[in-house]
Scaffold this motif. Structure first.
Motif, PDB file in Angstrom:
ATOM      1  N   ASN A 170     -17.132  44.237   6.699  1.00  0.00           N
ATOM      2  CA  ASN A 170     -16.515  45.272   5.853  1.00  0.00           C
ATOM      3  C   ASN A 170     -17.384  45.565   4.636  1.00  0.00           C
ATOM      4  OD1 ASN A 170     -14.444  47.013   4.734  1.00  0.00           O
ATOM      5  ND2 ASN A 170     -14.240  45.380   3.208  1.00  0.00           N
ATOM      6  N   ASN A 171     -17.546  46.847   4.329  1.00  0.00           N
ATOM      7  CA  ASN A 171     -18.308  47.233   3.124  1.00  0.00           C
ATOM      8  C   ASN A 171     -17.481  48.113   2.196  1.00  0.00           C
ATOM      9  OD1 ASN A 171     -18.216  49.481   4.664  1.00  0.00           O
ATOM     10  ND2 ASN A 171     -20.417  49.925   4.623  1.00  0.00           N
ATOM     11  N   LEU A 172     -16.179  48.107   2.390  1.00  0.00           N
ATOM     12  CA  LEU A 172     -15.301  48.904   1.518  1.00  0.00           C
ATOM     13  C   LEU A 172     -14.621  47.979   0.507  1.00  0.00           C
ATOM     14  CD1 LEU A 172     -13.484  50.970   4.292  1.00  0.00           C
ATOM     15  CD2 LEU A 172     -15.296  51.780   2.763  1.00  0.00           C
ATOM     16  N   PRO A 173     -14.476  48.426  -0.734  1.00  0.00           N
ATOM     17  CA  PRO A 173     -13.658  47.651  -1.671  1.00  0.00           C
ATOM     18  C   PRO A 173     -12.280  47.419  -1.050  1.00  0.00           C
ATOM     19  CG  PRO A 173     -14.773  49.460  -2.791  1.00  0.00           C
ATOM     20  CD  PRO A 173     -15.004  49.668  -1.316  1.00  0.00           C
ATOM     21  N   LEU A 174     -11.704  46.246  -1.333  1.00  0.00           N
ATOM     22  CA  LEU A 174     -10.464  45.868  -0.647  1.00  0.00           C
ATOM     23  C   LEU A 174      -9.351  46.906  -0.825  1.00  0.00           C
ATOM     24  CD1 LEU A 174      -9.060  43.790   1.115  1.00  0.00           C
ATOM     25  CD2 LEU A 174      -8.429  42.544  -0.979  1.00  0.00           C
ATOM     26  N   ASP A 175      -9.224  47.484  -2.031  1.00  0.00           N
ATOM     27  CA  ASP A 175      -8.128  48.449  -2.230  1.00  0.00           C
ATOM     28  C   ASP A 175      -8.320  49.690  -1.357  1.00  0.00           C
ATOM     29  OD1 ASP A 175     -10.324  49.201  -3.769  1.00  0.00           O
ATOM     30  OD2 ASP A 175      -9.114  50.119  -5.336  1.00  0.00           O
ATOM     31  N   GLN A 176      -9.599  50.099  -1.157  1.00  0.00           N
ATOM     32  CA  GLN A 176      -9.857  51.265  -0.295  1.00  0.00           C
ATOM     33  C   GLN A 176      -9.593  50.928   1.176  1.00  0.00           C
ATOM     34  OE1 GLN A 176     -13.670  53.166  -0.941  1.00  0.00           O
ATOM     35  NE2 GLN A 176     -13.489  52.882  -3.140  1.00  0.00           N
ATOM     36  N   LEU A 177      -9.999  49.710   1.556  1.00  0.00           N
ATOM     37  CA  LEU A 177      -9.755  49.274   2.934  1.00  0.00           C
ATOM     38  C   LEU A 177      -8.245  49.264   3.214  1.00  0.00           C
ATOM     39  CD1 LEU A 177     -10.831  47.954   5.604  1.00  0.00           C
ATOM     40  CD2 LEU A 177     -10.489  45.746   4.489  1.00  0.00           C
ATOM     41  N   VAL A 178      -7.500  48.671   2.283  1.00  0.00           N
ATOM     42  CA  VAL A 178      -6.048  48.571   2.453  1.00  0.00           C
ATOM     43  C   VAL A 178      -5.416  49.959   2.534  1.00  0.00           C
ATOM     44  CG1 VAL A 178      -3.925  47.906   1.223  1.00  0.00           C
ATOM     45  CG2 VAL A 178      -5.797  46.257   1.469  1.00  0.00           C
ATOM     46  N   ALA A 179      -5.890  50.882   1.701  1.00  0.00           N
ATOM     47  CA  ALA A 179      -5.316  52.244   1.714  1.00  0.00           C
ATOM     48  C   ALA A 179      -5.510  52.886   3.097  1.00  0.00           C
ATOM     49  CB  ALA A 179      -5.968  53.087   0.624  1.00  0.00           C
ATOM     50  N   LYS A 180      -6.682  52.698   3.675  1.00  0.00           N
ATOM     51  CA  LYS A 180      -6.926  53.273   5.011  1.00  0.00           C
ATOM     52  C   LYS A 180      -6.019  52.620   6.055  1.00  0.00           C
ATOM     53  CE  LYS A 180     -11.809  54.533   4.322  1.00  0.00           C
ATOM     54  NZ  LYS A 180     -11.805  55.966   4.632  1.00  0.00           N
ATOM     55  N   LEU A 181      -5.868  51.305   5.961  1.00  0.00           N
ATOM     56  CA  LEU A 181      -5.038  50.599   6.947  1.00  0.00           C
ATOM     57  C   LEU A 181      -3.568  51.001   6.786  1.00  0.00           C
ATOM     58  CD1 LEU A 181      -6.660  47.025   6.920  1.00  0.00           C
ATOM     59  CD2 LEU A 181      -7.179  48.980   8.373  1.00  0.00           C
ATOM     60  N   ARG A 182      -3.128  51.125   5.536  1.00  0.00           N
ATOM     61  CA  ARG A 182      -1.729  51.497   5.257  1.00  0.00           C
ATOM     62  C   ARG A 182      -1.438  52.867   5.867  1.00  0.00           C
ATOM     63  NH1 ARG A 182       2.988  51.134   4.476  1.00  0.00           N
ATOM     64  NH2 ARG A 182       4.099  50.320   2.686  1.00  0.00           N
ATOM     65  N   ASN A 183      -2.425  53.748   5.742  1.00  0.00           N
ATOM     66  CA  ASN A 183      -2.310  55.090   6.289  1.00  0.00           C
ATOM     67  C   ASN A 183      -2.189  55.037   7.815  1.00  0.00           C
ATOM     68  OD1 ASN A 183      -2.359  57.811   6.306  1.00  0.00           O
ATOM     69  ND2 ASN A 183      -4.565  58.031   5.990  1.00  0.00           N
ATOM     70  N   GLY A 184      -3.067  54.236   8.443  1.00  0.00           N
ATOM     71  CA  GLY A 184      -3.078  54.173   9.912  1.00  0.00           C
ATOM     72  C   GLY A 184      -1.884  53.445  10.485  1.00  0.00           C
ATOM     73  N   PHE A 185      -1.555  52.298   9.917  1.00  0.00           N
ATOM     74  CA  PHE A 185      -0.424  51.518  10.448  1.00  0.00           C
ATOM     75  C   PHE A 185       0.913  52.161  10.073  1.00  0.00           C
ATOM     76  CE2 PHE A 185      -3.498  47.891  10.613  1.00  0.00           C
ATOM     77  CZ  PHE A 185      -3.279  47.514  11.923  1.00  0.00           C
ATOM     78  N   ALA A 186       0.912  52.949   9.004  1.00  0.00           N
ATOM     79  CA  ALA A 186       2.147  53.573   8.499  1.00  0.00           C
ATOM     80  C   ALA A 186       3.229  52.526   8.257  1.00  0.00           C
ATOM     81  CB  ALA A 186       2.648  54.650   9.469  1.00  0.00           C
ATOM     82  N   ALA A 187       2.815  51.323   7.866  1.00  0.00           N
ATOM     83  CA  ALA A 187       3.761  50.240   7.585  1.00  0.00           C
ATOM     84  C   ALA A 187       3.028  49.149   6.818  1.00  0.00           C
ATOM     85  CB  ALA A 187       4.317  49.670   8.887  1.00  0.00           C
ATOM     86  N   ASN A 188       3.817  48.274   6.226  1.00  0.00           N
ATOM     87  CA  ASN A 188       3.256  47.165   5.453  1.00  0.00           C
ATOM     88  C   ASN A 188       3.035  45.974   6.391  1.00  0.00           C
ATOM     89  OD1 ASN A 188       2.502  45.460   3.368  1.00  0.00           O
ATOM     90  ND2 ASN A 188       4.624  45.017   2.764  1.00  0.00           N
ATOM     91  N   VAL A 189       1.905  45.974   7.115  1.00  0.00           N
ATOM     92  CA  VAL A 189       1.691  44.954   8.153  1.00  0.00           C
ATOM     93  C   VAL A 189       0.924  43.755   7.568  1.00  0.00           C
ATOM     94  CG1 VAL A 189       1.642  46.755   9.938  1.00  0.00           C
ATOM     95  CG2 VAL A 189      -0.518  45.853   9.039  1.00  0.00           C
ATOM     96  N   PRO A 190       0.970  42.616   8.271  1.00  0.00           N
ATOM     97  CA  PRO A 190       0.218  41.442   7.801  1.00  0.00           C
ATOM     98  C   PRO A 190      -1.287  41.663   7.885  1.00  0.00           C
ATOM     99  CG  PRO A 190       1.901  40.816   9.412  1.00  0.00           C
ATOM    100  CD  PRO A 190       1.813  42.305   9.440  1.00  0.00           C
ATOM    101  N   ILE A 191      -2.007  41.006   6.982  1.00  0.00           N
ATOM    102  CA  ILE A 191      -3.468  41.075   6.951  1.00  0.00           C
ATOM    103  C   ILE A 191      -3.988  39.697   6.551  1.00  0.00           C
ATOM    104  CG2 ILE A 191      -3.410  41.978   4.573  1.00  0.00           C
ATOM    105  CD1 ILE A 191      -6.047  43.469   5.197  1.00  0.00           C
ATOM    106  N   VAL A 192      -5.151  39.327   7.057  1.00  0.00           N
ATOM    107  CA  VAL A 192      -5.761  38.061   6.664  1.00  0.00           C
ATOM    108  C   VAL A 192      -7.259  38.262   6.450  1.00  0.00           C
ATOM    109  CG1 VAL A 192      -6.013  37.310   9.082  1.00  0.00           C
ATOM    110  CG2 VAL A 192      -6.046  35.613   7.279  1.00  0.00           C
ATOM    111  N   LEU A 193      -7.796  37.610   5.428  1.00  0.00           N
ATOM    112  CA  LEU A 193      -9.242  37.584   5.181  1.00  0.00           C
ATOM    113  C   LEU A 193      -9.711  36.164   5.473  1.00  0.00           C
ATOM    114  CD1 LEU A 193      -8.419  40.169   3.608  1.00  0.00           C
ATOM    115  CD2 LEU A 193     -10.090  39.531   1.888  1.00  0.00           C
ATOM    116  N   LEU A 194     -10.619  36.035   6.432  1.00  0.00           N
ATOM    117  CA  LEU A 194     -11.150  34.716   6.779  1.00  0.00           C
ATOM    118  C   LEU A 194     -12.595  34.664   6.310  1.00  0.00           C
ATOM    119  CD1 LEU A 194      -9.570  35.710   9.886  1.00  0.00           C
ATOM    120  CD2 LEU A 194      -9.213  33.277   9.478  1.00  0.00           C
ATOM    121  N   HIS A 195     -12.843  33.873   5.283  1.00  0.00           N
ATOM    122  CA  HIS A 195     -14.154  33.828   4.643  1.00  0.00           C
ATOM    123  C   HIS A 195     -14.839  32.506   4.961  1.00  0.00           C
ATOM    124  CE1 HIS A 195     -17.234  34.570   1.657  1.00  0.00           C
ATOM    125  NE2 HIS A 195     -16.930  33.460   1.026  1.00  0.00           N
ATOM    126  N   ARG A 196     -16.077  32.582   5.436  1.00  0.00           N
ATOM    127  CA  ARG A 196     -16.879  31.387   5.772  1.00  0.00           C
ATOM    128  C   ARG A 196     -16.113  30.448   6.692  1.00  0.00           C
ATOM    129  NH1 ARG A 196     -21.614  30.707   3.112  1.00  0.00           N
ATOM    130  NH2 ARG A 196     -21.557  28.476   3.595  1.00  0.00           N
TER     131      ARG A 196
END
Ligand SMILES: C[S@@+](CC[C@H](N)C(=O)[O-])C[C@H]1O[C@@H](n2cnc3c(N)ncnc32)[C@H](O)[C@@H]1O
Length: 257
Positions: free
Chosen positions: A164-190
């Protein structure tokens, strides 16, 4: 290329934990004289690399690398430690093609597999999710008609987002738009590496949970893809009871026993 039986093995090395190297991958590594490995693999695989000549593949131009491989093949086997697995987002395809019969690809544990295991969740759950989509905003492209993350996120989808190369708030906005719901999300780092961090939430609270942490290397000068996988979709939080199992038992499995 030299006329001998030596090979260049492209070994799926997993997300970083050497315990996820396959037995075949370990056997290839054992018999190789030269190993090409990029950070963090030269560190986390240090025990398995003892006595081998280790180089960073990305330090060479393509032609230079091929020439060097030809010389190395004349006397022994070569291994490339492929981050995760070659199936998705691997930079080595041109080398595999150029090496032809000298190239051998050894499958490994992809980051998606390790993430599913960490979360203890299958990523397509009957009745909840009927498709999983692997995607990276870096490679979606901006040509006319290219889909956007908002087009790919949808009810019934589990989205796996690499590099991912989008700031998290922009990424979330796109996902919120597509899912049209408040769905679960996880960030798995290293994942599987020292410094592993996993942040789970919902689209509406993940930014607050992550705070100032830069999981995507966006504050660095190079903005190199970070070792962070994002997964979003209902399947992350869904619970399934035994009804599906029993339905399968009645209609398919019981006659197989
Ligand atoms: C060039 S892609 C390589 C993917 C690899 N071929 C695979 O099968 O997992 C690099 C991206 O994979 C993901 N990734 C690789 N290793 C990871 C790790 N240890 N933890 C979390 N994400 C990882 C990140 O999204 C990173 O930006």
């Amino acid at each position: 290329m030299s006329n001998n039986t030596n090979k260049v093995f492209f070994v799926g090395a997993g997300p970083g934990d050497p315990g996820l190297l396959t037995l075949t991958g370990a056997a290839c590594l054992q018999k190789a004289d030269w190993v090409y490995a990029a950070t963090p693999y030269e560190e986390v695989f240090a025990d398995l690399l003892q006595g081998k000549t280790v180089a960073v593949p990305f330090a060479y131009r393509f032609e230079q690398l091929l020439e060097q491989l030809e010389q190395q093949l004349a006397t022994g086997h070569v291994v490339f430690l492929v981050p995760g697995d070659l199936t998705f987002y691997s930079p080595f395809q041109a080398l595999v093609d150029a090496l032809g019969e000298y190239a051998v690809v050894v499958p490994g544990v992809g980051t998606a597999n390790a993430a599913s295991a960490h979360l203890k969740k299958t990523l397509d759950l009957p009745g909840v999710c009927n498709r999983a989509i692997i995607v990276s905003p870096r490679t979606l492209g901006d040509a006319e008609g290219s889909p956007d993350l908002s087009d790919l996120a949808a009810p019934g989808v589990t989205l796996l987002i690499y590099m991912n190369n989008l700031p998290l708030d922009q990424l979330v906005a796109k996902l919120r738009n597509g899912f049209a719901a408040n769905v679960p999300i996880v960030l798995l780092h290293r994942l599987g590496l020292p410094g592993q961090e996993v942040v789970q939430g919902m689209l509406d609270d993940i930014c607050a949970k992550v705070g100032e942490r830069d999981y995507f290397n966006l504050a660095t000068a190079t903005r190199r893809p970070a070792l962070t996988l994002v997964i979003a979709g209902e399947t992350l939080a869904a619970k399934i009871d035994g009804a599906w199992w029993n339905e399968r038992h009645e209609t398919i499995w019981k006659d197989l026993g």
